[in-house]
Design an enzyme around this catalytic site. Structure first.
Site, short mmCIF file in Angstrom:
data_model
loop_
_atom_site.label_atom_id
_atom_site.label_comp_id
_atom_site.label_asym_id
_atom_site.label_seq_id
_atom_site.Cartn_x
_atom_site.Cartn_y
_atom_site.Cartn_z
N GLY A 1 0.79 -1.23 0.00
CA GLY A 1 0.00 0.00 0.00
C GLY A 1 0.82 1.28 0.00
O GLY A 1 0.28 2.36 0.24
N LYS A 2 2.11 1.18 -0.28
CA LYS A 2 2.97 2.36 -0.23
C LYS A 2 2.48 3.49 -1.12
O LYS A 2 2.32 4.62 -0.66
CB LYS A 2 4.41 1.99 -0.62
CG LYS A 2 5.11 1.07 0.36
CD LYS A 2 6.49 0.68 -0.12
CE LYS A 2 6.52 0.02 -1.47
NZ LYS A 2 5.74 -1.22 -1.59
N SER B 1 12.52 -0.30 -0.87
CA SER B 1 13.77 -0.11 -0.13
C SER B 1 14.02 -1.28 0.84
O SER B 1 13.95 -1.11 2.05
CB SER B 1 13.80 1.23 0.60
OG SER B 1 12.64 1.52 1.31
#
Length: 192
Positions: A38-39, A107
């Site tokens: 959901g970033k 990341s």
């Protein structure tokens, strides 16, 4: 030109001057988590919310950055590290310009996130870990990437054939399988 021939040029207008002119506290809000956690969705919600409050923001999204600035990078561990290094440098410049920068990047490696954090002053970097379980991310699979990774079509896929190193001390942790966009944005805003 070699590095000894390069000198930092100080600007007469400081980051503090820029923040004062924008009447806000600049920050880098770094969303990290697996693909499908959901970033991008939360980052867009946060960016919209802050914009509606009159804040000056910019959103850096992983896929978007790979269409331009980082289009020359693949998905190897070294390329991922360089991707995050470049994004961190851009985010730092934007924070120095007085902006609130929302970054949405898998990341996966702790050292890369720590390297980015280390370039910011105290309180300027807010790490948001979306701890959404792998099985939920895989069920969502909005881009069909997990299916391809499981079939061996995509190599070096985080969570399947490459590791994701969980943040040790993020400022905010959210499980998006239990928190909707509005609640997630509210939780992040309470930390900034």
């Amino acid at each position: 030109m070699s590095k000894p021939d390069i000198t930092w040029h100080n600007s007469a207008v400081t980051p503090a001057d820029r923040a004062k002119a924008l009447n806000q506290t600049p920050r880098c809000i770094w969303l990290t988590g697996l693909s499908g956690s959901g970033k991008s969705t939360i980052a867009n919600g946060l960016d919209t919310h802050l914009n509606q409050l009159g804040k000056h923001t910019f959103l850096l999204d992983g896929d978007n950055v790979r269409h331009g600035l980082n289009k020359d990078l693949g998905m190897t561990e070294n390329d991922r590290a360089e991707n995050i290094r470049r994004v961190g440098e851009v985010a730092k410049l934007m924070v120095d310009a007085g902006l609130i920068v929302v970054c949405a990047f898998i990341s996966p490696y702790k050292r890369d996130r720590q390297m980015v954090r280390s370039t910011f002053g105290h309180g300027e970097f807010i790490e948001v870990y979306l701890e959404t379980p792998l099985e939920v991310c895989e069920q969502r699979d909005p881009k069909g990437l997990y299916k391809k990774a499981r079939a061996g079509i995509i190599k070096n896929f985080t969570g399947i054939s490459d590791p994701y190193e969980i943040p040790e001390a993020p400022e905010v942790t959210i499980d998006t399988s239990k928190s909707d966009i509005e609640a997630s944005v509210k939780k992040i805003c309470s930390a900034i």
